[in-house]
Design a protein around this motif. Structure first.
Motif, PDB file in Angstrom:
ATOM      1  N   GLY A   1       0.817  -1.202   0.000  1.00  0.00           N
ATOM      2  CA  GLY A   1       0.000   0.000   0.000  1.00  0.00           C
ATOM      3  C   GLY A   1       0.849   1.250   0.000  1.00  0.00           C
ATOM      4  O   GLY A   1       2.021   1.230  -0.361  1.00  0.00           O
ATOM      5  N   ARG A   2       0.247   2.361   0.398  1.00  0.00           N
ATOM      6  CA  ARG A   2       0.973   3.627   0.466  1.00  0.00           C
ATOM      7  C   ARG A   2       1.903   3.627   1.674  1.00  0.00           C
ATOM      8  O   ARG A   2       1.650   2.981   2.680  1.00  0.00           O
ATOM      9  CB  ARG A   2      -0.024   4.784   0.586  1.00  0.00           C
ATOM     10  N   THR A   3       3.001   4.378   1.554  1.00  0.00           N
ATOM     11  CA  THR A   3       3.979   4.406   2.627  1.00  0.00           C
ATOM     12  C   THR A   3       3.708   5.488   3.658  1.00  0.00           C
ATOM     13  O   THR A   3       4.215   5.412   4.771  1.00  0.00           O
ATOM     14  CB  THR A   3       5.392   4.635   2.055  1.00  0.00           C
ATOM     15  N   SER A   4       2.936   6.517   3.299  1.00  0.00           N
ATOM     16  CA  SER A   4       2.763   7.632   4.235  1.00  0.00           C
ATOM     17  C   SER A   4       1.540   8.446   3.882  1.00  0.00           C
ATOM     18  O   SER A   4       0.813   8.144   2.933  1.00  0.00           O
ATOM     19  CB  SER A   4       4.001   8.539   4.210  1.00  0.00           C
ATOM     20  N   GLU A   5       1.371   9.519   4.637  1.00  0.00           N
ATOM     21  CA  GLU A   5       0.252  10.422   4.411  1.00  0.00           C
ATOM     22  C   GLU A   5       0.631  11.592   3.513  1.00  0.00           C
ATOM     23  O   GLU A   5      -0.155  12.519   3.341  1.00  0.00           O
ATOM     24  CB  GLU A   5      -0.242  10.956   5.769  1.00  0.00           C
ATOM     25  N   LEU A   6       1.814  11.566   2.895  1.00  0.00           N
ATOM     26  CA  LEU A   6       2.259  12.660   2.037  1.00  0.00           C
ATOM     27  C   LEU A   6       1.275  12.872   0.893  1.00  0.00           C
ATOM     28  O   LEU A   6       0.803  11.918   0.274  1.00  0.00           O
ATOM     29  CB  LEU A   6       3.651  12.354   1.476  1.00  0.00           C
ATOM     30  N   THR A   7       0.977  14.130   0.603  1.00  0.00           N
ATOM     31  CA  THR A   7       0.034  14.478  -0.458  1.00  0.00           C
ATOM     32  C   THR A   7       0.717  15.348  -1.505  1.00  0.00           C
ATOM     33  O   THR A   7       1.784  15.919  -1.269  1.00  0.00           O
ATOM     34  CB  THR A   7      -1.170  15.252   0.104  1.00  0.00           C
ATOM     35  N   VAL A   8       0.086  15.463  -2.664  1.00  0.00           N
ATOM     36  CA  VAL A   8       0.612  16.328  -3.711  1.00  0.00           C
ATOM     37  C   VAL A   8       0.642  17.778  -3.226  1.00  0.00           C
ATOM     38  O   VAL A   8       1.590  18.523  -3.491  1.00  0.00           O
ATOM     39  CB  VAL A   8      -0.235  16.198  -4.989  1.00  0.00           C
ATOM     40  N   ARG A   9      -0.377  18.179  -2.509  1.00  0.00           N
ATOM     41  CA  ARG A   9      -0.423  19.544  -1.986  1.00  0.00           C
ATOM     42  C   ARG A   9       0.765  19.823  -1.061  1.00  0.00           C
ATOM     43  O   ARG A   9       1.415  20.879  -1.156  1.00  0.00           O
ATOM     44  CB  ARG A   9      -1.735  19.761  -1.228  1.00  0.00           C
ATOM     45  N   ALA A  10       1.086  18.866  -0.187  1.00  0.00           N
ATOM     46  CA  ALA A  10       2.229  19.024   0.718  1.00  0.00           C
ATOM     47  C   ALA A  10       3.537  19.081  -0.058  1.00  0.00           C
ATOM     48  O   ALA A  10       4.467  19.802   0.323  1.00  0.00           O
ATOM     49  CB  ALA A  10       2.258  17.878   1.729  1.00  0.00           C
TER      50      ALA A  10
END
Length: 259
Positions: free
Chosen positions: A106-115
């Motif tokens: 799955g995804r590794t973190s909560e990082l977003t494009v906006r961030a």
């Protein structure tokens, strides 16, 4: 659209092995028609050579690069590492994306494009990046209503579509003050075209094109080139994001005569 020069950004297939021979070949073949090269990041959920490293190779060959970075595979520290590496290599232009669903895990973190955009912007005031040029941050869009935070991007790449009329209608509903590049993908096979139609909303692949590609693979090349020229002549876009897939030789040969 402003009076900016129409830009053709060609996406290349990144290597899944530690060998850049094919990358260099794509760059050499496409250079006569491409203004810039986009390097995907862990394309379709598979591990590839770092897009930043490949972007550096593109620039070493005298071409402009756009390194794609996805939020799916990195946390904030990992993203900062990528920015430092890019600064060391002189890579300044990025496309920030969410990332396709990974093949496993799955995804590794909560990082977003906006961030990612915010972090890239804050680097300009960070002493660690002193002497480096400001980063340019691009985003993708379906040309539906664009979230306000995406307006902070330096350029926008629009979802692939095979209907210029539909694309122009959506373009008229969206006001952006940055360069907008329309997506064009070469349908390399009928199976690929049908898969795209099933997976991507509003892609608008006409059945007649699918039938033509089933009879003649070069029909997809010709159709993509027609789409590029139509988008340029419409005056509604600042450029095209071209995804030639495995048909890059045929696309380059045809567009070199047309552009």
């Amino acid at each position: 659209m402003t009076d900016r020069r129409f830009e053709l950004i060609c996406e290349i297939e990144p290597p899944t092995r530690p060998d850049l021979t094919r990358v260099r070949h794509q760059i050499g073949v496409l250079s006569p028609i491409a203004d810039s090269f986009l390097i995907p990041d862990n394309h379709i959920g598979r591990a590839t050579v770092s897009s930043v490293a490949v972007a550096h190779e593109v620039q070493a060959m005298g071409a402009r690069s756009v390194a794609c970075l996805n939020s799916r595979d990195r946390n904030l520290l990992g993203f900062r590492r990528d920015l430092l590496t890019a600064a060391a290599y002189g890579v300044e232009r990025f496309l920030f994306v969410h990332g396709d669903k990974p093949a496993a895990g799955g995804r590794t973190s909560e990082l977003t494009v906006r961030a990612m955009i915010e972090e890239a912007r804050s680097a300009a005031a960070d002493p660690a990046f002193a002497g480096c040029g400001p980063f340019q941050a691009g985003v993708t869009s379906g040309l539906r209503p664009v979230p306000r935070w995406k307006e902070a991007a330096d350029f926008v790449l629009v979802q692939v579509s095979y209907s210029l009329d539909s694309l122009l209608r959506r373009r008229d509903r969206v006001s952006l003050n940055v360069p907008v590049h329309a997506g064009v993908m070469v349908p390399a096979s009928a199976g690929m075209a049908r898969d795209l139609a099933a997976r991507i909303p509003d892609i608008d692949i006409p059945e007649s094109l699918v039938v033509d590609v089933e009879r003649d693979r070069d029909a997809g090349v010709a159709a993509a080139c027609e789409q590029i020229l139509a988008r340029r002549d419409s005056g509604a876009f600042d450029g095209v994001h071209l995804v030639p897939v495995s048909r890059y030789r045929q696309v380059a040969a045809l567009l070199e005569r047309e552009l």
